[in-house]
Scaffold this motif. Structure first.
Motif, mmCIF file in Angstrom:
data_model
loop_
_atom_site.group_PDB
_atom_site.id
_atom_site.type_symbol
_atom_site.label_atom_id
_atom_site.label_comp_id
_atom_site.label_asym_id
_atom_site.label_seq_id
_atom_site.Cartn_x
_atom_site.Cartn_y
_atom_site.Cartn_z
ATOM 1 N N VAL A 146 67.225 -2.519 12.162
ATOM 2 C CA VAL A 146 67.288 -3.690 13.027
ATOM 3 C C VAL A 146 66.450 -4.795 12.405
ATOM 4 N N LEU A 147 67.089 -5.904 12.085
ATOM 5 C CA LEU A 147 66.388 -7.074 11.552
ATOM 6 C C LEU A 147 66.133 -8.010 12.721
ATOM 7 N N MET A 148 64.870 -8.206 13.054
ATOM 8 C CA MET A 148 64.511 -8.974 14.245
ATOM 9 C C MET A 148 64.095 -10.397 13.887
ATOM 10 N N MET A 149 64.481 -11.331 14.757
ATOM 11 C CA MET A 149 64.131 -12.732 14.531
ATOM 12 C C MET A 149 62.748 -13.079 15.073
ATOM 13 N N ASN A 150 62.418 -12.537 16.218
ATOM 14 C CA ASN A 150 61.137 -12.854 16.847
ATOM 15 C C ASN A 150 60.129 -11.741 16.568
ATOM 16 N N PRO A 151 58.898 -12.084 16.412
ATOM 17 C CA PRO A 151 57.900 -11.039 16.164
ATOM 18 C C PRO A 151 57.809 -10.057 17.323
ATOM 19 N N SER A 152 57.679 -8.815 16.995
ATOM 20 C CA SER A 152 57.483 -7.758 17.977
ATOM 21 C C SER A 152 56.024 -7.330 17.872
ATOM 22 N N VAL A 153 55.445 -6.979 18.999
ATOM 23 C CA VAL A 153 54.049 -6.525 18.974
ATOM 24 C C VAL A 153 53.954 -5.010 18.896
ATOM 25 N N ALA A 154 55.095 -4.327 18.843
ATOM 26 C CA ALA A 154 55.087 -2.867 18.748
ATOM 27 C C ALA A 154 54.422 -2.430 17.449
ATOM 28 N N ASN A 155 53.727 -1.300 17.526
ATOM 29 C CA ASN A 155 53.067 -0.764 16.338
ATOM 30 C C ASN A 155 53.126 0.761 16.392
ATOM 31 N N ALA A 156 52.328 1.428 15.604
ATOM 32 C CA ALA A 156 52.361 2.891 15.534
ATOM 33 C C ALA A 156 51.809 3.561 16.800
ATOM 34 N N GLU A 157 51.149 2.812 17.673
ATOM 35 C CA GLU A 157 50.614 3.390 18.900
ATOM 36 C C GLU A 157 51.331 2.912 20.158
ATOM 37 N N ASN A 158 51.748 1.649 20.179
ATOM 38 C CA ASN A 158 52.328 1.058 21.383
ATOM 39 C C ASN A 158 53.662 0.386 21.091
ATOM 40 N N SER A 159 54.579 0.546 22.034
ATOM 41 C CA SER A 159 55.877 -0.100 21.924
ATOM 42 C C SER A 159 55.816 -1.455 22.625
ATOM 43 N N ASP A 160 56.948 -2.131 22.716
ATOM 44 C CA ASP A 160 57.045 -3.351 23.512
ATOM 45 C C ASP A 160 58.443 -3.402 24.139
ATOM 46 N N ARG A 161 58.702 -4.404 24.942
ATOM 47 C CA ARG A 161 59.961 -4.503 25.686
ATOM 48 C C ARG A 161 61.168 -4.583 24.756
ATOM 49 N N THR A 162 61.058 -5.335 23.667
ATOM 50 C CA THR A 162 62.177 -5.495 22.737
ATOM 51 C C THR A 162 62.539 -4.170 22.079
ATOM 52 N N ILE A 163 61.557 -3.476 21.551
ATOM 53 C CA ILE A 163 61.805 -2.181 20.902
ATOM 54 C C ILE A 163 62.345 -1.181 21.920
ATOM 55 N N ASN A 164 61.766 -1.124 23.117
ATOM 56 C CA ASN A 164 62.239 -0.188 24.127
ATOM 57 C C ASN A 164 63.680 -0.474 24.540
ATOM 58 N N THR A 165 64.069 -1.733 24.599
ATOM 59 C CA THR A 165 65.461 -2.076 24.925
ATOM 60 C C THR A 165 66.404 -1.523 23.871
ATOM 61 N N ILE A 166 66.059 -1.696 22.601
ATOM 62 C CA ILE A 166 66.898 -1.165 21.507
ATOM 63 C C ILE A 166 66.971 0.357 21.598
ATOM 64 N N LEU A 167 65.833 1.005 21.758
ATOM 65 C CA LEU A 167 65.806 2.467 21.800
ATOM 66 C C LEU A 167 66.573 3.006 22.998
ATOM 67 N N ASN A 168 66.390 2.415 24.156
ATOM 68 C CA ASN A 168 67.060 2.896 25.365
ATOM 69 C C ASN A 168 68.559 2.607 25.355
ATOM 70 N N THR A 169 68.986 1.554 24.672
ATOM 71 C CA THR A 169 70.393 1.168 24.661
ATOM 72 C C THR A 169 71.198 1.961 23.642
ATOM 73 N N ILE A 170 70.739 2.000 22.386
ATOM 74 C CA ILE A 170 71.536 2.647 21.334
ATOM 75 C C ILE A 170 70.736 3.573 20.431
ATOM 76 N N GLY A 171 69.452 3.671 20.634
ATOM 77 C CA GLY A 171 68.594 4.436 19.733
ATOM 78 C C GLY A 171 68.916 5.911 19.623
ATOM 79 N N ASP A 172 69.438 6.520 20.689
ATOM 80 C CA ASP A 172 69.683 7.958 20.644
ATOM 81 C C ASP A 172 70.950 8.347 19.881
ATOM 82 N N ARG A 173 71.627 7.385 19.277
ATOM 83 C CA ARG A 173 72.799 7.672 18.431
ATOM 84 C C ARG A 173 72.386 7.923 16.973
#
Length: 71
Positions: free
Chosen positions: A37-64
């Motif tokens: 996933v090439l993102m346009m806006n900076p994400s604050v997710a890191n190796a310890e904490n996720s964020d809303r953008t990353i969680n949306t991707i994971l919950n929508t299509i990540g399990d494929r």
């Protein structure tokens, strides 16, 4: 914010305080596919904490996929 159940950060590529990529394992380790996933806006997710953008991707299509790489 926590990562969704079954998703675990593997590695965060951070240089000079900026995250350039984030690798996340999924609940489907036997899948043959990796999602990049090439993102346009900076994400604050890191190796310890996720964020809303990353969680949306994971919950929508990540399990494929075997792995999700966000950059």
């Amino acid at each position: 914010m926590e990562y969704p159940a079954g998703f675990k950060p593997i590695r965060a590529n951070v240089t000079n305080g900026c995250r350039y990529s984030l690798e996340i394992s999924t609940p489907k380790p036997n899948s043959q596919l990796t999602l990049f996933v090439l993102m346009m806006n900076p994400s604050v997710a890191n190796a310890e904490n996720s964020d809303r953008t990353i969680n949306t991707i994971l919950n929508t299509i990540g399990d494929r996929y075997r792995e999700v790489i966000s950059s």
